[in-house]
Design a protein around this motif. Sequence first.
Motif, mmCIF file in Angstrom:
data_model
loop_
_atom_site.group_PDB
_atom_site.id
_atom_site.type_symbol
_atom_site.label_atom_id
_atom_site.label_comp_id
_atom_site.label_asym_id
_atom_site.label_seq_id
_atom_site.Cartn_x
_atom_site.Cartn_y
_atom_site.Cartn_z
ATOM 1 N N GLU A 80 4.046 5.805 -6.528
ATOM 2 C CA GLU A 80 3.742 4.770 -6.261
ATOM 3 C C GLU A 80 4.315 3.758 -5.312
ATOM 4 O O GLU A 80 3.934 3.074 -4.598
ATOM 5 C CB GLU A 80 3.323 3.977 -7.481
ATOM 6 N N LYS A 81 5.700 4.125 -5.370
ATOM 7 C CA LYS A 81 6.594 3.294 -4.883
ATOM 8 C C LYS A 81 6.507 3.567 -3.237
ATOM 9 O O LYS A 81 6.478 2.772 -2.253
ATOM 10 C CB LYS A 81 7.960 3.819 -4.979
ATOM 11 N N PHE A 82 6.322 4.710 -2.878
ATOM 12 C CA PHE A 82 5.956 5.152 -1.217
ATOM 13 C C PHE A 82 4.756 4.620 -1.128
ATOM 14 O O PHE A 82 4.615 3.975 0.114
ATOM 15 C CB PHE A 82 6.157 6.705 -1.201
ATOM 16 N N LYS A 83 3.774 4.618 -1.819
ATOM 17 C CA LYS A 83 2.364 4.024 -1.438
ATOM 18 C C LYS A 83 2.477 2.544 -1.070
ATOM 19 O O LYS A 83 1.834 2.067 -0.011
ATOM 20 C CB LYS A 83 1.365 4.595 -2.433
ATOM 21 N N GLU A 84 3.310 1.837 -1.944
ATOM 22 C CA GLU A 84 3.328 0.362 -1.763
ATOM 23 C C GLU A 84 4.391 0.191 -0.482
ATOM 24 O O GLU A 84 3.864 -0.840 0.201
ATOM 25 C CB GLU A 84 4.211 -0.116 -2.972
ATOM 26 N N GLN A 85 5.196 0.991 -0.020
ATOM 27 C CA GLN A 85 6.161 0.773 1.086
ATOM 28 C C GLN A 85 5.058 0.944 2.279
ATOM 29 O O GLN A 85 5.156 0.484 3.110
ATOM 30 C CB GLN A 85 7.186 1.733 1.111
ATOM 31 N N VAL A 86 4.296 1.975 2.174
ATOM 32 C CA VAL A 86 3.274 2.448 3.322
ATOM 33 C C VAL A 86 2.519 1.189 3.532
ATOM 34 O O VAL A 86 1.978 0.775 4.751
ATOM 35 C CB VAL A 86 2.569 3.770 3.032
ATOM 36 N N ASP A 87 1.747 0.533 2.211
ATOM 37 C CA ASP A 87 0.840 -0.398 2.390
ATOM 38 C C ASP A 87 1.509 -1.600 3.242
ATOM 39 O O ASP A 87 0.648 -2.241 3.758
ATOM 40 C CB ASP A 87 0.285 -0.631 1.298
ATOM 41 N N ALA A 88 2.642 -1.834 2.671
ATOM 42 C CA ALA A 88 3.479 -2.861 3.140
ATOM 43 C C ALA A 88 3.679 -2.942 4.485
ATOM 44 O O ALA A 88 3.645 -4.045 5.159
ATOM 45 C CB ALA A 88 4.692 -3.425 2.409
ATOM 46 N N ALA A 89 3.950 -1.913 4.985
ATOM 47 C CA ALA A 89 4.257 -1.676 6.428
ATOM 48 C C ALA A 89 3.004 -1.777 7.445
ATOM 49 O O ALA A 89 3.072 -2.304 8.288
ATOM 50 C CB ALA A 89 5.090 -0.360 6.632
ATOM 51 N N ILE A 90 2.203 -1.148 6.567
ATOM 52 C CA ILE A 90 0.827 -1.270 7.591
ATOM 53 C C ILE A 90 0.295 -2.845 7.639
ATOM 54 O O ILE A 90 -0.237 -3.389 8.559
ATOM 55 C CB ILE A 90 -0.419 -0.613 6.744
ATOM 56 N N ALA A 91 0.331 -3.431 6.496
ATOM 57 C CA ALA A 91 0.287 -4.988 6.460
ATOM 58 C C ALA A 91 0.905 -5.691 7.361
ATOM 59 O O ALA A 91 0.429 -6.582 8.133
ATOM 60 C CB ALA A 91 0.251 -5.576 4.961
ATOM 61 N N ALA A 92 2.269 -5.713 7.388
ATOM 62 C CA ALA A 92 3.081 -6.249 8.262
ATOM 63 C C ALA A 92 2.865 -5.960 9.778
ATOM 64 O O ALA A 92 2.776 -6.903 10.647
ATOM 65 C CB ALA A 92 4.454 -5.790 8.174
ATOM 66 N N GLY A 93 2.498 -4.630 10.202
ATOM 67 C CA GLY A 93 2.180 -4.295 11.305
ATOM 68 C C GLY A 93 0.889 -5.006 11.978
ATOM 69 O O GLY A 93 0.617 -5.422 12.951
#
Length: 128
Positions: A80-93
């Motif tokens: 879940e940690k990796f999925k949260e990091q990917v979602d945060a990176a996508i949202a920031a982008g």
Amino acid sequence: MFGLLLLLLDAQGAALIRPGDWEYKDLIAILLTVVSLIVTFIGFIVAVAAIWGFQTLRGIAEQLAIETSKSGSDNYLSSEKFKEQVDAAIAAGMEARARDAVQDVLGASIVRSDVAPEHQMRDEEWRD
């Protein structure tokens, strides 16, 4: 090896040695020679075994490292940690791209202060 030495001695050297010519120093010299040949042979076997063992251990260590790396990365990618990091990176982008798009659209319609008519006088002195 000792048997081979005895056969060689029997075939070649037995005729040269006359009865009664053997002394203890001759026997000791032959025995020391045999012992040194045996130690050399054992050293060769140990060296070959060490090289073979090192190659085997290195291969096993490489396999284990690859398996551990794959299982660790699979576990991390499914966490879940990796999925949260990917979602945060996508949202920031996406937020950055939207902000840039809005600034590009608004940039053309806003009059900048350096192109305003009151700043285009050349006779005016510099003001802070």
